[in-house]
Design a protein around this motif. Structure first.
Motif, PDB file in Angstrom:
ATOM      1  N   GLY A  90      -4.484 -11.976   8.967  1.00 52.70           N
ATOM      2  CA  GLY A  90      -5.809 -11.392   9.119  1.00 52.70           C
ATOM      3  C   GLY A  90      -6.012 -10.639  10.415  1.00 52.70           C
ATOM      4  N   GLU A  91      -4.930 -10.274  11.094  1.00 50.79           N
ATOM      5  CA  GLU A  91      -5.039  -9.540  12.355  1.00 50.79           C
ATOM      6  C   GLU A  91      -5.314  -8.060  12.112  1.00 50.79           C
ATOM      7  N   ILE A  92      -4.961  -7.570  10.934  1.00 55.72           N
ATOM      8  CA  ILE A  92      -5.281  -6.212  10.509  1.00 55.72           C
ATOM      9  C   ILE A  92      -5.799  -6.275   9.077  1.00 55.72           C
ATOM     10  N   ASP A  93      -6.471  -5.208   8.658  1.00 57.49           N
ATOM     11  CA  ASP A  93      -7.043  -5.175   7.313  1.00 57.49           C
ATOM     12  C   ASP A  93      -6.142  -4.446   6.323  1.00 57.49           C
ATOM     13  N   VAL A  94      -5.420  -3.449   6.814  1.00 58.65           N
ATOM     14  CA  VAL A  94      -4.605  -2.588   5.950  1.00 58.65           C
ATOM     15  C   VAL A  94      -3.319  -2.225   6.683  1.00 58.65           C
ATOM     16  N   ILE A  95      -2.226  -2.152   5.947  1.00 55.17           N
ATOM     17  CA  ILE A  95      -0.982  -1.586   6.483  1.00 55.17           C
ATOM     18  C   ILE A  95      -0.871  -0.147   6.000  1.00 55.17           C
ATOM     19  N   ALA A  96      -0.712   0.780   6.945  1.00 53.52           N
ATOM     20  CA  ALA A  96      -0.443   2.189   6.624  1.00 53.52           C
ATOM     21  C   ALA A  96       0.771   2.574   7.448  1.00 53.52           C
ATOM     22  N   ALA A  97       1.950   2.290   6.950  1.00 53.98           N
ATOM     23  CA  ALA A  97       3.159   2.463   7.761  1.00 53.98           C
ATOM     24  C   ALA A  97       4.320   3.002   6.936  1.00 53.98           C
ATOM     25  N   GLY A  98       4.014   3.845   5.960  1.00 57.53           N
ATOM     26  CA  GLY A  98       5.087   4.380   5.129  1.00 57.53           C
ATOM     27  C   GLY A  98       5.834   3.294   4.395  1.00 57.53           C
ATOM     28  N   MET A  99       5.157   2.219   4.030  1.00 54.20           N
ATOM     29  CA  MET A  99       5.832   1.066   3.427  1.00 54.20           C
ATOM     30  C   MET A  99       6.193   1.348   1.974  1.00 54.20           C
ATOM     31  N   ALA A 100       7.479   1.218   1.665  1.00 58.53           N
ATOM     32  CA  ALA A 100       7.946   1.422   0.297  1.00 58.53           C
ATOM     33  C   ALA A 100       7.465   0.275  -0.596  1.00 58.53           C
ATOM     34  N   ILE A 101       7.014   0.630  -1.771  1.00 55.61           N
ATOM     35  CA  ILE A 101       6.558  -0.363  -2.744  1.00 55.61           C
ATOM     36  C   ILE A 101       7.779  -0.975  -3.414  1.00 55.61           C
ATOM     37  N   THR A 102       7.981  -2.279  -3.209  1.00 56.21           N
ATOM     38  CA  THR A 102       9.103  -2.991  -3.815  1.00 56.21           C
ATOM     39  C   THR A 102       8.601  -4.291  -4.437  1.00 56.21           C
ATOM     40  N   PRO A 103       9.287  -4.805  -5.451  1.00 55.25           N
ATOM     41  CA  PRO A 103       8.885  -6.078  -6.049  1.00 55.25           C
ATOM     42  C   PRO A 103       8.852  -7.213  -5.030  1.00 55.25           C
ATOM     43  N   GLU A 104       9.820  -7.229  -4.116  1.00 53.71           N
ATOM     44  CA  GLU A 104       9.872  -8.295  -3.110  1.00 53.71           C
ATOM     45  C   GLU A 104       8.624  -8.267  -2.227  1.00 53.71           C
ATOM     46  N   ARG A 105       8.236  -7.103  -1.765  1.00 51.12           N
ATOM     47  CA  ARG A 105       7.039  -7.004  -0.919  1.00 51.12           C
ATOM     48  C   ARG A 105       5.760  -7.264  -1.708  1.00 51.12           C
ATOM     49  N   ALA A 106       5.775  -6.918  -3.001  1.00 53.16           N
ATOM     50  CA  ALA A 106       4.596  -7.128  -3.835  1.00 53.16           C
ATOM     51  C   ALA A 106       4.297  -8.607  -4.057  1.00 53.16           C
ATOM     52  N   LEU A 107       5.248  -9.479  -3.740  1.00 51.67           N
ATOM     53  CA  LEU A 107       4.983 -10.918  -3.779  1.00 51.67           C
ATOM     54  C   LEU A 107       4.179 -11.360  -2.563  1.00 51.67           C
ATOM     55  N   LYS A 108       4.155 -10.533  -1.522  1.00 47.35           N
ATOM     56  CA  LYS A 108       3.500 -10.903  -0.262  1.00 47.35           C
ATOM     57  C   LYS A 108       2.202 -10.144  -0.021  1.00 47.35           C
ATOM     58  N   VAL A 109       2.109  -8.921  -0.549  1.00 41.93           N
ATOM     59  CA  VAL A 109       0.936  -8.078  -0.325  1.00 41.93           C
ATOM     60  C   VAL A 109       0.567  -7.403  -1.636  1.00 41.93           C
ATOM     61  N   ASN A 110      -0.623  -6.822  -1.676  1.00 42.29           N
ATOM     62  CA  ASN A 110      -1.025  -5.988  -2.800  1.00 42.29           C
ATOM     63  C   ASN A 110      -0.971  -4.530  -2.369  1.00 42.29           C
ATOM     64  N   PHE A 111      -0.313  -3.694  -3.176  1.00 39.55           N
ATOM     65  CA  PHE A 111      -0.167  -2.283  -2.853  1.00 39.55           C
ATOM     66  C   PHE A 111      -1.223  -1.435  -3.551  1.00 39.55           C
ATOM     67  N   SER A 112      -1.578  -0.351  -2.876  1.00 36.59           N
ATOM     68  CA  SER A 112      -2.489   0.628  -3.453  1.00 36.59           C
ATOM     69  C   SER A 112      -1.739   1.553  -4.403  1.00 36.59           C
ATOM     70  N   GLN A 113      -2.490   2.486  -4.974  1.00 38.80           N
ATOM     71  CA  GLN A 113      -1.870   3.579  -5.702  1.00 38.80           C
ATOM     72  C   GLN A 113      -0.867   4.286  -4.781  1.00 38.80           C
ATOM     73  N   PRO A 114       0.205   4.860  -5.325  1.00 44.26           N
ATOM     74  CA  PRO A 114       1.196   5.546  -4.483  1.00 44.26           C
ATOM     75  C   PRO A 114       0.597   6.693  -3.680  1.00 44.26           C
ATOM     76  N   ILE A 115       1.050   6.813  -2.437  1.00 48.88           N
ATOM     77  CA  ILE A 115       0.609   7.897  -1.567  1.00 48.88           C
ATOM     78  C   ILE A 115       1.607   9.043  -1.590  1.00 48.88           C
ATOM     79  N   ALA A 116       2.897   8.727  -1.492  1.00 55.06           N
ATOM     80  CA  ALA A 116       3.920   9.768  -1.412  1.00 55.06           C
ATOM     81  C   ALA A 116       5.278   9.171  -1.727  1.00 55.06           C
ATOM     82  N   ARG A 117       6.256  10.067  -1.883  1.00 56.08           N
ATOM     83  CA  ARG A 117       7.640   9.668  -2.079  1.00 56.08           C
ATOM     84  C   ARG A 117       8.454  10.052  -0.855  1.00 56.08           C
ATOM     85  N   SER A 118       9.417   9.205  -0.528  1.00 52.52           N
ATOM     86  CA  SER A 118      10.324   9.508   0.572  1.00 52.52           C
ATOM     87  C   SER A 118      11.693   8.966   0.179  1.00 52.52           C
TER      88      SER A 118
END
Length: 265
Positions: A90-118
């Motif tokens: 709870g130290e921040i409200d949102v992560i905006a750090a070019g974070m790739a959407i992966t199944p592993e990370r989706a177990l820890k956080v909820n992702f928004s709609q895609p922003i971009a591809r890299s």
């Protein structure tokens, strides 16, 4: 009356209170007038200007998001390795750090709609590859491909070019030098690195394909259970994709070096 008869009611009340508390983050942000957005320094997502100020695509995105919410942006530069933990605590409200959407990370956080591809990009020495008409021609034992150790590009280089000779450098500047001086036919790196190398050396280096060889999709991230905030972020991403703000801002930071001219913008 037996206390047992109240147990289901108490549990229901507790569940309702907990759910309400968890759904209040969006209201909290609006009430406090500030949204705390975590970023991590990596060019051109987030970086420091000559004066030490944070600049980059994610910084512009954070400021635009806050402005559209009618609040101030509290942008916090955090270590990449711990940024999900910062969010979960709870130290921040949102992560905006070019974070790739992966199944592993989706177990820890909820992702928004895609922003971009890299992802992983390819820069080639124009002279050495002038007669090539297909990327597949790079997959030959006579071809030398430069990459940098301990990067995603290095990890995937052999699977992308199984027959080519992969030369691994400890430093990106050495890998770039090899391509510029004709010691390597191509340079496998992050898409921005490949594009910037070509922009700085247009007469020598080319980007043969405009899309990543190996792509990932980026999104904003919020804590598990923050559905109201996630709903807002999804609507915001859709709106800013539709009005072209996200793609045009992305192009400025990822497809040009205009921002490097005296820390422009």
């Amino acid at each position: 009356m037996s206390a047992r008869r109240f147990a289901p009611l108490a549990a229901l009340c507790l569940l309702t209170i907990t759910a309400a508390a968890r759904a209040d983050l969006l209201d909290d942000i609006l009430e406090r007038g500030t949204i705390r957005i975590g970023v991590s320094e990596f060019v051109p997502w987030t970086m420091r200007s000559s004066s030490g100020a944070l600049i980059g695509f994610e910084v512009d995105l954070a400021k635009k998001l806050a402005a559209d919410m009618g609040v101030k942006a509290d942008i916090r530069a955090l270590a990449w390795e711990g940024i999900i933990g910062n969010l979960q605590r709870g130290e921040i409200d949102v992560i905006a750090a070019g974070m790739a959407i992966t199944p592993e990370r989706a177990l820890k956080v909820n992702f928004s709609q895609p922003i971009a591809r890299s992802g992983v990009g390819l820069a080639t020495n124009t002279r050495l590859t002038a007669d090539m008409t297909s990327i597949s021609e790079l997959d030959s034992e006579e071809i030398i491909i430069a990459t940098v150790a301990k990067t995603l590009s290095h990890e995937v280089s052999k699977s992308l070019f199984e027959e080519a000779t992969i030369v691994v450098f400890d430093d990106a500047r050495l890998a770039e030098k090899a391509v510029l001086e004709g010691e390597a036919h191509a340079y496998l790196a992050s898409m921005p690195e490949a594009v910037f190398l070509s922009l700085r050396n247009a007469a020598v280096v080319d980007i043969p394909i405009d899309e990543p060889l190996l792509a990932s999709t980026e999104g904003l991230a919020v804590r598990k259970g923050e559905q109201e905030l996630l709903n807002f972020l999804n609507a915001w991403v859709v709106a800013r994709q539709t009005d072209k703000w996200i793609p045009s801002t992305r192009d400025y930071w990822f497809r040009t070096l205009d921002w490097a001219q005296g820390d422009a913008r």
